[in-house]
Design a protein around this motif. Structure first.
Motif, PDB file in Angstrom:
ATOM      1  N   PRO A 160     -13.041 -15.493  -5.443  1.00 11.45           N
ATOM      2  CA  PRO A 160     -12.668 -16.640  -4.600  1.00 11.45           C
ATOM      3  C   PRO A 160     -11.578 -17.480  -5.268  1.00 11.45           C
ATOM      4  O   PRO A 160     -11.350 -17.394  -6.479  1.00 11.45           O
ATOM      5  CB  PRO A 160     -13.976 -17.433  -4.481  1.00 11.45           C
ATOM      6  N   ALA A 161     -10.924 -18.306  -4.496  1.00 10.65           N
ATOM      7  CA  ALA A 161      -9.906 -19.213  -5.025  1.00 10.65           C
ATOM      8  C   ALA A 161     -10.518 -20.113  -6.090  1.00 10.65           C
ATOM      9  O   ALA A 161     -11.638 -20.606  -5.954  1.00 10.65           O
ATOM     10  CB  ALA A 161      -9.321 -20.060  -3.901  1.00 10.65           C
ATOM     11  N   GLY A 162      -9.771 -20.292  -7.186  1.00 11.71           N
ATOM     12  CA  GLY A 162     -10.218 -21.167  -8.262  1.00 11.71           C
ATOM     13  C   GLY A 162     -11.184 -20.533  -9.233  1.00 11.71           C
ATOM     14  O   GLY A 162     -11.836 -21.240 -10.009  1.00 11.71           O
ATOM     15  N   THR A 163     -11.290 -19.194  -9.232  1.00  8.64           N
ATOM     16  CA  THR A 163     -12.214 -18.511 -10.142  1.00  8.64           C
ATOM     17  C   THR A 163     -11.477 -17.498 -11.005  1.00  8.64           C
ATOM     18  O   THR A 163     -10.352 -17.094 -10.719  1.00  8.64           O
ATOM     19  CB  THR A 163     -13.339 -17.807  -9.377  1.00  8.64           C
ATOM     20  N   VAL A 164     -12.169 -17.059 -12.064  1.00  6.83           N
ATOM     21  CA  VAL A 164     -11.628 -16.056 -12.984  1.00  6.83           C
ATOM     22  C   VAL A 164     -12.746 -15.086 -13.323  1.00  6.83           C
ATOM     23  O   VAL A 164     -13.915 -15.473 -13.386  1.00  6.83           O
ATOM     24  CB  VAL A 164     -11.051 -16.720 -14.262  1.00  6.83           C
ATOM     25  N   MET A 165     -12.396 -13.822 -13.539  1.00  9.20           N
ATOM     26  CA  MET A 165     -13.385 -12.803 -13.874  1.00  9.20           C
ATOM     27  C   MET A 165     -12.761 -11.786 -14.820  1.00  9.20           C
ATOM     28  O   MET A 165     -11.542 -11.591 -14.838  1.00  9.20           O
ATOM     29  CB  MET A 165     -13.878 -12.094 -12.608  1.00  9.20           C
ATOM     30  N   PRO A 166     -13.589 -11.134 -15.656  1.00  6.20           N
ATOM     31  CA  PRO A 166     -13.066 -10.074 -16.513  1.00  6.20           C
ATOM     32  C   PRO A 166     -12.916  -8.778 -15.719  1.00  6.20           C
ATOM     33  O   PRO A 166     -13.662  -8.523 -14.772  1.00  6.20           O
ATOM     34  CB  PRO A 166     -14.145  -9.936 -17.593  1.00  6.20           C
ATOM     35  N   ALA A 167     -11.958  -7.974 -16.096  1.00  7.61           N
ATOM     36  CA  ALA A 167     -11.761  -6.664 -15.474  1.00  7.61           C
ATOM     37  C   ALA A 167     -11.088  -5.756 -16.502  1.00  7.61           C
ATOM     38  O   ALA A 167     -10.716  -6.192 -17.599  1.00  7.61           O
ATOM     39  CB  ALA A 167     -10.923  -6.780 -14.207  1.00  7.61           C
ATOM     40  N   GLN A 168     -10.962  -4.496 -16.143  1.00  9.34           N
ATOM     41  CA  GLN A 168     -10.324  -3.525 -17.015  1.00  9.34           C
ATOM     42  C   GLN A 168      -9.074  -2.975 -16.351  1.00  9.34           C
ATOM     43  O   GLN A 168      -9.019  -2.816 -15.131  1.00  9.34           O
ATOM     44  CB  GLN A 168     -11.279  -2.364 -17.326  1.00  9.34           C
ATOM     45  N   SER A 169      -8.069  -2.690 -17.165  1.00  9.91           N
ATOM     46  CA  SER A 169      -6.856  -2.055 -16.676  1.00  9.91           C
ATOM     47  C   SER A 169      -6.508  -0.920 -17.649  1.00  9.91           C
ATOM     48  O   SER A 169      -7.107  -0.819 -18.717  1.00  9.91           O
ATOM     49  CB  SER A 169      -5.705  -3.068 -16.610  1.00  9.91           C
ATOM     50  N   HIS A 196     -24.124  11.858   3.165  1.00  8.96           N
ATOM     51  CA  HIS A 196     -25.532  11.527   2.940  1.00  8.96           C
ATOM     52  C   HIS A 196     -26.189  11.272   4.288  1.00  8.96           C
ATOM     53  O   HIS A 196     -25.728  10.431   5.057  1.00  8.96           O
ATOM     54  CB  HIS A 196     -25.634  10.276   2.050  1.00  8.96           C
ATOM     55  N   ASN A 197     -27.243  12.056   4.569  1.00  7.63           N
ATOM     56  CA  ASN A 197     -27.960  11.933   5.842  1.00  7.63           C
ATOM     57  C   ASN A 197     -27.018  12.033   7.041  1.00  7.63           C
ATOM     58  O   ASN A 197     -27.142  11.282   8.019  1.00  7.63           O
ATOM     59  CB  ASN A 197     -28.736  10.613   5.907  1.00  7.63           C
ATOM     60  N   GLY A 198     -26.069  12.945   6.928  1.00  8.56           N
ATOM     61  CA  GLY A 198     -25.171  13.200   8.042  1.00  8.56           C
ATOM     62  C   GLY A 198     -24.016  12.235   8.160  1.00  8.56           C
ATOM     63  O   GLY A 198     -23.189  12.372   9.070  1.00  8.56           O
ATOM     64  N   ARG A 199     -23.932  11.260   7.281  1.00  9.90           N
ATOM     65  CA  ARG A 199     -22.846  10.287   7.314  1.00  9.90           C
ATOM     66  C   ARG A 199     -21.958  10.465   6.086  1.00  9.90           C
ATOM     67  O   ARG A 199     -22.451  10.728   4.996  1.00  9.90           O
ATOM     68  CB  ARG A 199     -23.385   8.862   7.346  1.00  9.90           C
ATOM     69  N   THR A 200     -20.662  10.304   6.279  1.00 11.50           N
ATOM     70  CA  THR A 200     -19.721  10.434   5.162  1.00 11.50           C
ATOM     71  C   THR A 200     -19.393   9.065   4.599  1.00 11.50           C
ATOM     72  O   THR A 200     -18.974   8.157   5.334  1.00 11.50           O
ATOM     73  CB  THR A 200     -18.434  11.137   5.597  1.00 11.50           C
ATOM     74  N   LEU A 201     -19.610   8.943   3.314  1.00 14.34           N
ATOM     75  CA  LEU A 201     -19.338   7.702   2.591  1.00 14.34           C
ATOM     76  C   LEU A 201     -18.050   7.885   1.798  1.00 14.34           C
ATOM     77  O   LEU A 201     -17.846   8.929   1.174  1.00 14.34           O
ATOM     78  CB  LEU A 201     -20.506   7.416   1.635  1.00 14.34           C
ATOM     79  N   ARG A 202     -17.183   6.896   1.809  1.00 11.02           N
ATOM     80  CA  ARG A 202     -15.936   6.982   1.054  1.00 11.02           C
ATOM     81  C   ARG A 202     -16.023   6.037  -0.133  1.00 11.02           C
ATOM     82  O   ARG A 202     -16.370   4.855   0.007  1.00 11.02           O
ATOM     83  CB  ARG A 202     -14.732   6.637   1.920  1.00 11.02           C
ATOM     84  N   LEU A 203     -15.683   6.565  -1.300  1.00 12.58           N
ATOM     85  CA  LEU A 203     -15.801   5.832  -2.557  1.00 12.58           C
ATOM     86  C   LEU A 203     -14.450   5.805  -3.249  1.00 12.58           C
ATOM     87  O   LEU A 203     -13.814   6.847  -3.423  1.00 12.58           O
ATOM     88  CB  LEU A 203     -16.838   6.502  -3.457  1.00 12.58           C
ATOM     89  N   LEU A 204     -14.008   4.631  -3.637  1.00 14.80           N
ATOM     90  CA  LEU A 204     -12.753   4.457  -4.353  1.00 14.80           C
ATOM     91  C   LEU A 204     -13.094   4.260  -5.827  1.00 14.80           C
ATOM     92  O   LEU A 204     -13.786   3.301  -6.188  1.00 14.80           O
ATOM     93  CB  LEU A 204     -12.000   3.255  -3.802  1.00 14.80           C
ATOM     94  N   LEU A 205     -12.646   5.179  -6.676  1.00 18.44           N
ATOM     95  CA  LEU A 205     -13.074   5.223  -8.068  1.00 18.44           C
ATOM     96  C   LEU A 205     -11.983   4.746  -9.027  1.00 18.44           C
ATOM     97  O   LEU A 205     -10.804   5.021  -8.835  1.00 18.44           O
ATOM     98  CB  LEU A 205     -13.477   6.655  -8.446  1.00 18.44           C
ATOM     99  N   ALA A 206     -12.422   4.052 -10.069  1.00 14.70           N
ATOM    100  CA  ALA A 206     -11.521   3.623 -11.140  1.00 14.70           C
ATOM    101  C   ALA A 206     -12.222   3.892 -12.463  1.00 14.70           C
ATOM    102  O   ALA A 206     -13.222   3.247 -12.793  1.00 14.70           O
ATOM    103  CB  ALA A 206     -11.175   2.149 -11.005  1.00 14.70           C
ATOM    104  N   SER A 207     -11.710   4.855 -13.216  1.00 18.05           N
ATOM    105  CA  SER A 207     -12.321   5.203 -14.498  1.00 18.05           C
ATOM    106  C   SER A 207     -12.116   4.079 -15.500  1.00 18.05           C
ATOM    107  O   SER A 207     -11.020   3.527 -15.623  1.00 18.05           O
ATOM    108  CB  SER A 207     -11.693   6.490 -15.036  1.00 18.05           C
ATOM    109  N   GLU A 208     -13.192   3.734 -16.216  1.00 18.62           N
ATOM    110  CA  GLU A 208     -13.110   2.687 -17.232  1.00 18.62           C
ATOM    111  C   GLU A 208     -13.506   3.229 -18.608  1.00 18.62           C
ATOM    112  O   GLU A 208     -14.100   2.532 -19.416  1.00 18.62           O
ATOM    113  CB  GLU A 208     -13.987   1.499 -16.846  1.00 18.62           C
ATOM    114  N   GLY A 209     -13.169   4.489 -18.871  1.00 17.48           N
ATOM    115  CA  GLY A 209     -13.471   5.090 -20.163  1.00 17.48           C
ATOM    116  C   GLY A 209     -14.154   6.428 -19.975  1.00 17.48           C
ATOM    117  O   GLY A 209     -14.228   6.972 -18.872  1.00 17.48           O
TER     118      GLY A 209
END
Length: 216
Positions: A19-28, A160-173
């Motif tokens: 959200p606006a006005g916040t900070v969080m750690p992430a990996q690049s 899964h159970n007849g439904r296709t799930l889409r997953l966007l992956l980002a390797s972090e090590g």
């Protein structure tokens, strides 16, 4: 693992999680970053280290359009230059005091970080909407094995159970993957709950595969 060569984009967070006005750690690809959003709504990525004493900027706080270190309050503009040193209020900080920045695009509900200098915008995920992100204590190969498929440009399909799930992956090590769960834009609440549960099941399966490989 999903290819994130120089010139591409890596998905590091959901827009809704910053959200606006916040900070969080992430990996690049170049290491830890402090991902923050200004009060006006712009997403920014800094190297997660204050040039002063090395404190993590992801522990800091947003003040209007700048990020301040929680240790001694040094403030940095979105371009990375130091704006203010509280202990020396009359000093104009020299341009040499800077935080390394990375290009950010906030698109389609996903926050993307450029890997080097991107030659094109991030990929479009037409018809899809982000549901949630989760950390998987396993590599992409384990997720592919659990899903019974291969990731293509970072996207992994899981039926899964007849439904296709889409997953966007980002390797972090070697043994961690950030998994963004995507659903159709018109998914109803029941479908969203089912997708979330399917992703949790896949996460547990992938972590089980990783553990079994570790003891072999």
């Amino acid at each position: 693992m999903p290819p994130y060569p120089t010139g591409s984009w890596m998905p590091v967070a959901l827009s809704a999680d910053l959200p606006a006005g916040t900070v969080m750690p992430a990996q690049s690809p170049v290491g830890p970053i402090a991902l923050w959003r200004s009060r006006s709504g712009r997403a920014v990525a800094f190297a997660d280290r204050c040039p002063h004493r090395g404190m993590r900027l992801s522990h800091g706080f947003v003040r209007d359009e700048a990020l301040s270190c929680i240790y001694h309050g040094w403030s940095y503009a979105q371009a990375g230059n130091c704006l203010r040193i509280p202990a020396h209020p009359g000093l104009a900080p020299p341009e040499t005091i800077r935080v390394a920045t990375q290009a950010v695009e906030d698109s389609g509900g996903i926050i993307w970080i450029s890997v080097g200098e991107a030659a094109a915008p991030p990929p479009r995920l037409d018809g899809l909407a982000p549901l949630r992100s989760m950390m998987v204590e396993a590599d992409v190969a384990a997720l592919e094995a659990a899903a019974g498929g291969k990731a293509n440009d970072g996207l992994l399909d899981h039926t899964h159970n007849g439904r296709t799930l889409r997953l966007l992956l980002a390797s972090e090590g070697e043994a961690r993957t950030l998994m963004h769960v995507l659903v159709g834009e018109d998914a109803n609440p029941t479908e969203r709950i089912a997708a979330s549960r399917a992703a949790e099941t896949l996460r547990r399966a992938a972590e089980g595969i990783r553990r079994s490989r570790a003891v072999q």
